[in-house]
Structure formats: structure tokens, C-alpha cells
Scaffold this active site. Structure first.
Site, short mmCIF file in Angstrom:
data_model
loop_
_atom_site.label_atom_id
_atom_site.label_comp_id
_atom_site.label_asym_id
_atom_site.label_seq_id
_atom_site.Cartn_x
_atom_site.Cartn_y
_atom_site.Cartn_z
N TYR A 65 0.85 -1.19 0.00
CA TYR A 65 0.00 0.00 0.00
C TYR A 65 0.89 1.24 0.00
O TYR A 65 1.93 1.26 0.66
CB TYR A 65 -0.90 0.04 1.24
CG TYR A 65 -2.03 -0.94 1.22
CD1 TYR A 65 -3.24 -0.61 0.63
CD2 TYR A 65 -1.90 -2.19 1.80
CE1 TYR A 65 -4.30 -1.51 0.62
CE2 TYR A 65 -2.94 -3.10 1.80
CZ TYR A 65 -4.14 -2.75 1.20
OH TYR A 65 -5.17 -3.65 1.20
N TYR A 104 -0.14 -9.97 0.21
CA TYR A 104 0.87 -9.41 1.11
C TYR A 104 0.80 -10.08 2.48
O TYR A 104 -0.25 -10.56 2.91
CB TYR A 104 0.70 -7.89 1.25
CG TYR A 104 -0.65 -7.43 1.76
CD1 TYR A 104 -0.93 -7.39 3.13
CD2 TYR A 104 -1.64 -7.03 0.87
CE1 TYR A 104 -2.16 -6.96 3.59
CE2 TYR A 104 -2.87 -6.60 1.33
CZ TYR A 104 -3.12 -6.56 2.69
OH TYR A 104 -4.35 -6.14 3.14
N ARG A 114 -2.53 -12.14 3.01
CA ARG A 114 -3.86 -11.78 2.52
C ARG A 114 -3.94 -12.11 1.04
O ARG A 114 -3.05 -11.78 0.27
CB ARG A 114 -4.11 -10.26 2.68
CG ARG A 114 -4.31 -9.72 4.07
CD ARG A 114 -5.53 -10.22 4.84
NE ARG A 114 -6.72 -10.56 4.12
CZ ARG A 114 -7.68 -9.71 3.73
NH1 ARG A 114 -7.59 -8.43 4.00
NH2 ARG A 114 -8.75 -10.14 3.10
N HIS A 117 -6.93 -8.53 -3.13
CA HIS A 117 -8.28 -7.99 -2.93
C HIS A 117 -8.27 -6.48 -3.15
O HIS A 117 -7.23 -5.84 -3.11
CB HIS A 117 -8.79 -8.30 -1.52
CG HIS A 117 -7.97 -7.70 -0.43
ND1 HIS A 117 -6.79 -8.26 0.00
CD2 HIS A 117 -8.13 -6.57 0.31
CE1 HIS A 117 -6.27 -7.50 0.96
NE2 HIS A 117 -7.07 -6.46 1.16
N HIS A 119 -10.43 -3.10 -1.70
CA HIS A 119 -11.39 -2.58 -0.73
C HIS A 119 -12.37 -1.67 -1.46
O HIS A 119 -11.96 -0.84 -2.29
CB HIS A 119 -10.69 -1.76 0.36
CG HIS A 119 -9.73 -2.55 1.17
ND1 HIS A 119 -10.08 -3.18 2.34
CD2 HIS A 119 -8.42 -2.82 0.99
CE1 HIS A 119 -9.03 -3.80 2.84
NE2 HIS A 119 -8.00 -3.59 2.04
#
Length: 196
Positions: A65, A104, A114, A117, A119
């Protein structure tokens, strides 16, 4: 002092095409597999929800991120911030062009990763009606190891969190297409994160 519960109202002039194309927001091309994600926002009766603000945020193709709290040692991409927004059209449709996010590690348990995906945040008529959920990609081998996805105990509801590859949405020489609908309420409602 009165509290403003309605929040800012976004109109067509506030949200631009650039907001929905995360691959064109910087001076260069982001790294990774380009994808188009589109679908409809529907109410419990299957009717389109028009003019709905849809926001997304995601990791880059390396699973990082663009946020100071993300300390994962994967590389940042100077050409990808990972945030976008759009308004649904009269048919309740939204569309984003982005890159497929990477998996990640997240240190929740031993060897925790995870699955890829995106959000999604959706607002109703006021910012107090914010719903946050996650869209996953088909066939991800990390599904059985993800406690967030496993927390959705109804297999049908869990399956609704996974987008469908849609070849007709694939843009030749540009991006792979995925379709994912969001149902805001009712028995077929899309799972939302609690406490948001």
C-alpha cells in the site's frame, strides 16, 4: 454546535474519469497486470442505485500500500497510489481501471498472507451510511488461509465476494475484465466489515 450529518455531496463535476482510472493518475504507467473492474450497485430488490459514490483502495502489484503505516518490504510504485472513486450511472454501474493487487503478509498468524483484494467503500445518501467490503479474485490459493474471508461463514455469501472473470469486459491489448456486483441490503446483501 450542529453536526453536519450529510457530509459533502459529490456531483458529476466533482468526480472525473481520471478518478476511476488508477493507471493514468501519475506521469508514468504503473507496474502490474492491468484490469477493468465493473459491476452494478443494487438494492435488495435488484434495482440499480444511481449516483452512488464508490471508492476503492488497494495494494500495488507487489502487495504494498502507498501508505506510511505499510512497512512490508515490497517495492512502492511511484506511478500507482492505489485509490480511486466514481459515481454509479443510471443503471447502477461503476467501472475502474487499475492493476491487479498483489498478496501481502500481514503478521496476523504464522505465515499469514492476505489474498489479492480490492477494498470498496460505498456511501448512501449520507456519509453516515458508509459500507466497506472487499472484492477478491477467482481461484486464489490463499482463500483457505485467510481468516477475514473465513469469517464469512455462509458459503454463498463468501462466493459473492469473489469477482467473475468476464472476457467480454477484457480490453484488447490493455486489461483483463472482472465483474462484481454489490447488493446494499436484504438477504443477498454483500458482506460488509463490522465496526466501519
Amino acid at each position: 454546535e450542529a453536526v453536519e450529518l450529510g457530509g459533502p455531496a459529490f456531483g458529476v463535476t466533482d468526480v472525473t474519469d481520471l478518478d476511476a482510472d488508477l493507471t493514468r493518475q501519475h506521469s508514468g504507467e504503473p507496474l502490474g497486470e492491468r484490469i477493468t473492474v465493473t459491476g452494478r450497485v443494487l438494492d435488495r430488490g435488484g434495482r440499480p442505485v444511481r449516483g452512488q459514490l464508490v471508492e476503492i483502495w488497494q495494494a500495488n502489484a507487489a502487495g504494498r500500500y502507498a501508505h506510511q503505516l505499510d512497512q512490508h518490504p515490497a517495492p512502492l510504485d511511484p506511478h500507482f497510489t492505489g485509490v480511486g472513486r466514481c459515481l454509479t450511472d443510471d443503471a447502477g454501474r461503476y467501472a475502474f481501471t487499475t492493476v491487479k493487487p498483489g498478496a501481502y503478509p500481514w503478521r496476523n498468524h504464522h505465515n499469514a498472507w492476505r489474498p489479492a483484494h480490492i477494498h470498496f467503500s460505498l456511501f448512501g445518501s449520507a456519509f453516515t451510511q458508509r459500507l466497506i467490503t472487499q472484492m477478491y479474485f477467482p481461484g486464489d490459493p490463499l482463500f483457505p488461509y485467510d481468516p477475514i474471508l473465513a469469517s464469512v461463514t455462509d458459503p454463498t455469501a463468501r462466493a459473492r465476494l469473489v469477482a467473475t472473470y468476464a472476457h467480454e469486459l477484457t480490453v484488447p491489448e490493455r486489461s483483463l475484465g472482472y465483474r462484481w456486483d454489490v447488493v446494499l441490503d436484504g438477504p443477498s446483501a454483500t458482506w460488509i466489515e463490522e465496526g466501519r
